[in-house]
Design an enzyme around this catalytic site. Structure first.
Site, PDB file in Angstrom:
ATOM      1  N   ASN A   8      -0.101 -15.062  51.161  1.00 15.14           N
ATOM      2  CA  ASN A   8       1.058 -14.172  50.742  1.00 15.14           C
ATOM      3  C   ASN A   8       0.901 -12.782  51.299  1.00 15.14           C
ATOM      4  O   ASN A   8       0.093 -12.154  50.522  1.00 15.14           O
ATOM      5  CB  ASN A   8       1.345 -14.471  49.410  1.00 15.14           C
ATOM      6  CG  ASN A   8       2.570 -13.647  49.132  1.00 15.14           C
ATOM      7  OD1 ASN A   8       3.246 -12.907  49.779  1.00 15.14           O
ATOM      8  ND2 ASN A   8       2.577 -13.226  47.554  1.00 15.14           N
ATOM      9  N   TRP A   9       1.140 -12.452  52.598  1.00 17.26           N
ATOM     10  CA  TRP A   9       0.789 -11.237  52.860  1.00 17.26           C
ATOM     11  C   TRP A   9       1.692 -10.068  52.321  1.00 17.26           C
ATOM     12  O   TRP A   9       1.522  -8.833  52.470  1.00 17.26           O
ATOM     13  CB  TRP A   9       1.154 -11.268  54.378  1.00 17.26           C
ATOM     14  CG  TRP A   9       0.188 -11.777  55.435  1.00 17.26           C
ATOM     15  CD1 TRP A   9      -0.910 -12.434  54.914  1.00 17.26           C
ATOM     16  CD2 TRP A   9       0.171 -11.826  56.908  1.00 17.26           C
ATOM     17  NE1 TRP A   9      -1.580 -13.073  56.187  1.00 17.26           N
ATOM     18  CE2 TRP A   9      -0.816 -12.728  57.161  1.00 17.26           C
ATOM     19  CE3 TRP A   9       1.158 -11.518  57.771  1.00 17.26           C
ATOM     20  CZ2 TRP A   9      -1.127 -13.001  58.455  1.00 17.26           C
ATOM     21  CZ3 TRP A   9       0.695 -11.800  59.136  1.00 17.26           C
ATOM     22  CH2 TRP A   9      -0.078 -12.217  59.542  1.00 17.26           C
ATOM     23  N   LYS A  10       2.779 -10.499  51.525  1.00 12.45           N
ATOM     24  CA  LYS A  10       3.723  -9.543  50.800  1.00 12.45           C
ATOM     25  C   LYS A  10       4.128  -8.571  51.844  1.00 12.45           C
ATOM     26  O   LYS A  10       4.385  -8.958  53.020  1.00 12.45           O
ATOM     27  CB  LYS A  10       2.769  -8.660  49.632  1.00 12.45           C
ATOM     28  CG  LYS A  10       2.100  -9.654  48.942  1.00 12.45           C
ATOM     29  CD  LYS A  10       1.675  -9.405  47.577  1.00 12.45           C
ATOM     30  CE  LYS A  10       0.973 -10.343  46.612  1.00 12.45           C
ATOM     31  NZ  LYS A  10       0.517  -9.805  45.427  1.00 12.45           N
ATOM     32  N   HIS A  92       8.189 -15.156  43.001  1.00 10.88           N
ATOM     33  CA  HIS A  92       7.113 -14.460  42.916  1.00 10.88           C
ATOM     34  C   HIS A  92       7.365 -13.415  41.684  1.00 10.88           C
ATOM     35  O   HIS A  92       8.147 -12.803  41.658  1.00 10.88           O
ATOM     36  CB  HIS A  92       6.565 -13.799  44.198  1.00 10.88           C
ATOM     37  CG  HIS A  92       5.325 -13.264  43.848  1.00 10.88           C
ATOM     38  ND1 HIS A  92       4.943 -11.990  43.424  1.00 10.88           N
ATOM     39  CD2 HIS A  92       3.946 -13.819  44.322  1.00 10.88           C
ATOM     40  CE1 HIS A  92       3.438 -12.032  43.323  1.00 10.88           C
ATOM     41  NE2 HIS A  92       3.129 -12.909  44.139  1.00 10.88           N
ATOM     42  N   GLU A 149       0.839 -18.791  38.612  1.00 13.75           N
ATOM     43  CA  GLU A 149       0.560 -17.481  39.033  1.00 13.75           C
ATOM     44  C   GLU A 149       0.802 -16.876  37.647  1.00 13.75           C
ATOM     45  O   GLU A 149       1.613 -15.909  37.461  1.00 13.75           O
ATOM     46  CB  GLU A 149       1.243 -16.734  39.945  1.00 13.75           C
ATOM     47  CG  GLU A 149       0.778 -17.133  41.260  1.00 13.75           C
ATOM     48  CD  GLU A 149       0.811 -16.161  42.272  1.00 13.75           C
ATOM     49  OE1 GLU A 149      -0.009 -16.048  43.276  1.00 13.75           O
ATOM     50  OE2 GLU A 149       1.572 -15.248  42.266  1.00 13.75           O
ATOM     51  N   SER A 189      -5.942 -13.572  42.150  1.00 17.03           N
ATOM     52  CA  SER A 189      -7.249 -12.960  42.559  1.00 17.03           C
ATOM     53  C   SER A 189      -8.239 -13.949  42.954  1.00 17.03           C
ATOM     54  O   SER A 189      -9.085 -14.052  42.768  1.00 17.03           O
ATOM     55  CB  SER A 189      -7.789 -12.430  41.285  1.00 17.03           C
ATOM     56  OG  SER A 189      -7.057 -11.030  40.840  1.00 17.03           O
ATOM     57  N   GLY A 210      -3.246 -13.646  47.923  1.00 23.11           N
ATOM     58  CA  GLY A 210      -2.633 -12.194  48.327  1.00 23.11           C
ATOM     59  C   GLY A 210      -3.560 -11.443  49.099  1.00 23.11           C
ATOM     60  O   GLY A 210      -3.781 -11.722  50.072  1.00 23.11           O
TER      61      GLY A 210
HETATM   62  P1  PGA Z   1      -3.674 -11.739  44.821  1.00 19.81           P
HETATM   63  O1  PGA Z   1      -2.209 -12.307  44.909  1.00 19.81           O
HETATM   64  O2  PGA Z   1      -4.273 -13.006  45.409  1.00 19.81           O
HETATM   65  O3  PGA Z   1      -4.026 -10.466  45.679  1.00 19.81           O
HETATM   66  O4  PGA Z   1      -3.964 -11.620  43.297  1.00 19.81           O
HETATM   67  C1  PGA Z   1      -1.576 -13.275  44.811  1.00 19.81           C
HETATM   68  C2  PGA Z   1      -0.140 -13.336  44.796  1.00 19.81           C
HETATM   69  O5  PGA Z   1       0.474 -12.372  43.951  1.00 19.81           O
HETATM   70  O6  PGA Z   1       0.443 -14.071  45.297  1.00 19.81           O
END
Ligand code: PGA
Length: 222
Positions: A8-10, A92, A149, A189, A210
């Site tokens: 998930n590159w956001k 999300h 999540e 994380s 992420g």
């Molecule tokens: P993160 O994000 O791996 O940086 O905790 C995960 C996500 O928000 O999908």
């Protein structure tokens, strides 16, 4: 079943950075028994199409709750399907928090995604399991992926990964209401140092990643 490793590159990366990621991915040696999915921001999709040739599937981070038609500004499942998109993250916690998306909105998006042959990856925290499940019809539940999540675990919210025993407990709770065969991912994380214990569990179908997905070299080591 192959483990699903979802990036998930956001809203990160510009076009050049996305192209660099793809070039770098081609130098890596990803695990052959994993199915990788990369979810960039919409405008980057044409610049990561090469990934399909590398056996990486394309995903997005959201799609419209409406079909094609008079819905100004929306991007629907059919647009995305035509571009080669096969998965969509939905619900999300950042969208639930910043854009006030409700479980009802997400249920509508699930229907639209399935109508467009896109597999929804529905994100939920512990307290949303029942509410979200009640809004998704049973015949759709068998076609989706769920991502557990915990909001507190997301790295940008100051996260600490969920302890594995807790994760396993919640995964089994999710399977109780969504169906025993629903693939459940863990997200929050996840990085190459901590991913293995999650991925070794039979009941965990993969991970949603992420921050650790932003570098191809790191992502390939999950
Ligand atoms: P993160 O994000 O791996 O940086 O905790 C995960 C996500 O928000 O999908």
């Amino acid at each position: 079943m192959e483990k699903l490793i979802v990036a998930n590159w956001k809203a990160n990366k510009n076009i050049v950075e996305a192209q660099d990621w793809v070039s770098s991915w081609k130098q890596q040696e990803p695990r052959p028994h994993y199915q990788y999915v990369v979810c960039p921001a919409y405008p980057l999709l044409p610049f990561v199409l090469d990934l399909i040739e590398q056996d990486v599937q394309l995903g997005v981070q959201d799609l419209s709750a409406y079909p094609a038609g008079a819905y100004t500004g929306e991007i629907n499942g059919l647009h995305l399907n035509q571009l080669g998109v096969r998965f969509s993250i939905l619900g999300h916690s950042e969208r639930r928090r910043y854009l006030r998306e409700t479980s009802q909105d997400i249920a509508k998006k699930v229907e639209q995604a399935l109508d467009s042959n896109i597999t929804p990856i529905v994100c939920i925290d512990k307290d949303q399991i029942d509410e979200q499940a009640d809004l998704i019809p049973d015949q759709q539940k068998s076609k989706i992926v769920v991502a557990y999540e915990p909001v507190h675990a997301i790295s940008t919210f100051g996260g600490q990964e969920d302890p594995l025993p807790t994760t396993l407990q919640v995964v089994s709770q999710i399977k109780d209401v969504f169906g025993v065969n629903v693939p459940v991912l863990y997200g929050g994380s996840v990085n190459p140092e901590n991913s293995l214990p999650y991925l070794q569990e039979e009941s965990i179908a993969g991970v949603l990643v992420g921050s650790a997905s932003l570098e191809a070299a790191t992502f390939s080591k999950l």
